[in-house]
Design a protein around this motif. Structure first.
Motif, PDB file in Angstrom:
ATOM      1  N   MET A   1       0.796  -1.227   0.000  1.00  0.00           N
ATOM      2  CA  MET A   1       0.000   0.000   0.000  1.00  0.00           C
ATOM      3  C   MET A   1       0.833   1.284   0.000  1.00  0.00           C
ATOM      4  SD  MET A   1      -2.897  -1.129  -0.467  1.00  0.00           S
ATOM      5  CE  MET A   1      -3.747   0.426  -0.440  1.00  0.00           C
ATOM      6  N   HIS A   2       2.148   1.173  -0.288  1.00  0.00           N
ATOM      7  CA  HIS A   2       2.970   2.382  -0.339  1.00  0.00           C
ATOM      8  C   HIS A   2       4.196   2.150  -1.211  1.00  0.00           C
ATOM      9  CE1 HIS A   2       6.147   0.806   2.318  1.00  0.00           C
ATOM     10  NE2 HIS A   2       5.155   0.133   2.855  1.00  0.00           N
ATOM     11  N   ILE A   3       4.860   3.261  -1.553  1.00  0.00           N
ATOM     12  CA  ILE A   3       6.094   3.242  -2.334  1.00  0.00           C
ATOM     13  C   ILE A   3       6.733   4.617  -2.196  1.00  0.00           C
ATOM     14  CG2 ILE A   3       4.963   3.942  -4.489  1.00  0.00           C
ATOM     15  CD1 ILE A   3       6.937   2.017  -5.961  1.00  0.00           C
ATOM     16  N   THR A   4       8.050   4.694  -2.347  1.00  0.00           N
ATOM     17  CA  THR A   4       8.718   5.993  -2.268  1.00  0.00           C
ATOM     18  C   THR A   4       8.701   6.694  -3.631  1.00  0.00           C
ATOM     19  OG1 THR A   4      10.917   5.136  -2.818  1.00  0.00           O
ATOM     20  CG2 THR A   4      10.294   5.185  -0.459  1.00  0.00           C
ATOM     21  N   VAL A   5       8.866   8.001  -3.588  1.00  0.00           N
ATOM     22  CA  VAL A   5       8.972   8.792  -4.813  1.00  0.00           C
ATOM     23  C   VAL A   5      10.122   8.259  -5.676  1.00  0.00           C
ATOM     24  CG1 VAL A   5       9.564  11.083  -5.726  1.00  0.00           C
ATOM     25  CG2 VAL A   5       8.023  10.883  -3.777  1.00  0.00           C
ATOM     26  N   GLY A   6      11.250   7.962  -5.041  1.00  0.00           N
ATOM     27  CA  GLY A   6      12.416   7.480  -5.772  1.00  0.00           C
ATOM     28  C   GLY A   6      12.183   6.155  -6.463  1.00  0.00           C
ATOM     29  N   ASP A   7      11.417   5.270  -5.831  1.00  0.00           N
ATOM     30  CA  ASP A   7      11.134   3.980  -6.460  1.00  0.00           C
ATOM     31  C   ASP A   7      10.143   4.119  -7.618  1.00  0.00           C
ATOM     32  OD1 ASP A   7      12.937   2.380  -5.071  1.00  0.00           O
ATOM     33  OD2 ASP A   7      11.521   1.940  -3.460  1.00  0.00           O
TER      34      ASP A   7
END
Length: 193
Positions: free
Chosen positions: A163-169
Motif C-alpha cells: 500500500m505504499h512506495i517511495t517517490v524514488g522507487d
C-alpha cells in the motif's frame, strides 16, 4: 536525478513557479498545460516522455484539465514521432473491462467517497492515453511517500504488491519503463515489497 545520474539527457516541462526546484543539468521548458506550442517544443527530439501529471485537488474541473493536457501531450508526441509515454496514475484507477479484486473495490470505494473527482480525472486521463497508438505505460502506484530509491519494489498487472512506495522507487520504475519494452501498453501496479 536518476536519469541524469544514468547519463541521460533530460528536459523538463514545468510551470514557471516550479522551475527553481529542478536540478542542474536539466534543460527547462516553461509553460502551462494548455500551451500547445510550448508542449510541442518540449517533446521535440525526445526518445520518451515521462509524465507525473495528476489532479492537484478534488474538484470537478480536474478531469477536463487532466484529460485535455494529455490530449495535447499525446498529439505533440505523435506529431514529433515520439513513441514512448510513461505516465503516472493511481492504484484505484480502473481500466475499461478490467476486473477489480476485492481489495481494490474497497480502495475504489474510499476514493469515491474522499476523492471522487481525482479518481475521475485519473480515469479520464487514462482513457485518452489508452486511445492513442503510442507505446504507453500507465504506472499505478498506491500511496507515494517521500524518499529516494530503495530498490525494494515490485510490479504486477493483477494487484498492488503493498500500500505504499517511495517517490524514488516510482521514478526508477518509470525510467526503466521508458527504456524497456516489458510493460508497453500495460498498466502495472508498482509498490514497495
Amino acid at each position: 536525478m536518476q536519469a541524469l545520474d544514468a547519463g541521460h539527457q533530460v528536459s523538463a516541462y514545468a510551470r514557471p513557479a516550479s522551475v527553481g526546484s529542478l536540478p542542474p543539468g536539466v534543460e527547462v521548458h516553461e509553460g502551462g498545460l494548455d500551451d500547445v506550442g510550448a508542449i510541442a517544443k518540449a517533446v521535440a527530439g525526445a526518445d520518451a516522455v515521462l509524465s507525473g501529471l495528476g489532479a492537484r485537488k478534488n474538484t470537478a474541473d480536474q478531469a477536463p484539465m487532466l484529460s485535455g493536457a494529455y490530449e495535447r501531450i499525446c498529439q505533440a508526441m505523435t506529431d514529433a514521432g515520439v513513441k514512448r509515454l510513461v505516465a503516472i496514475s493511481g492504484s484505484a484507477t480502473r481500466l475499461p473491462d478490467e476486473p477489480v479484486a476485492f481489495g481494490r473495490r474497497i480502495l475504489r470505494g474510499v476514493m469515491k467517497l474522499l476523492g471522487r473527482h481525482m479518481l475521475r480525472a485519473n480515469e479520464a486521463a487514462a482513457a485518452v492515453i489508452l486511445g492513442t497508438q503510442l507505446e504507453w505505460v500507465l504506472v499505478r502506484p498506491p500511496l507515494i511517500k517521500d524518499g529516494g530509491p530503495t530498490g525494494s519494489r515490485a510490479a504486477s498487472l493483477r494487484a498492488t504488491p503493498s500500500m505504499h512506495i517511495t517517490v524514488g522507487d516510482v521514478a526508477g520504475f518509470m525510467l526503466e519503463s521508458a527504456l524497456s519494452d516489458e510493460w508497453v501498453r500495460e498498466a502495472p501496479f508498482v509498490a514497495a515489497v
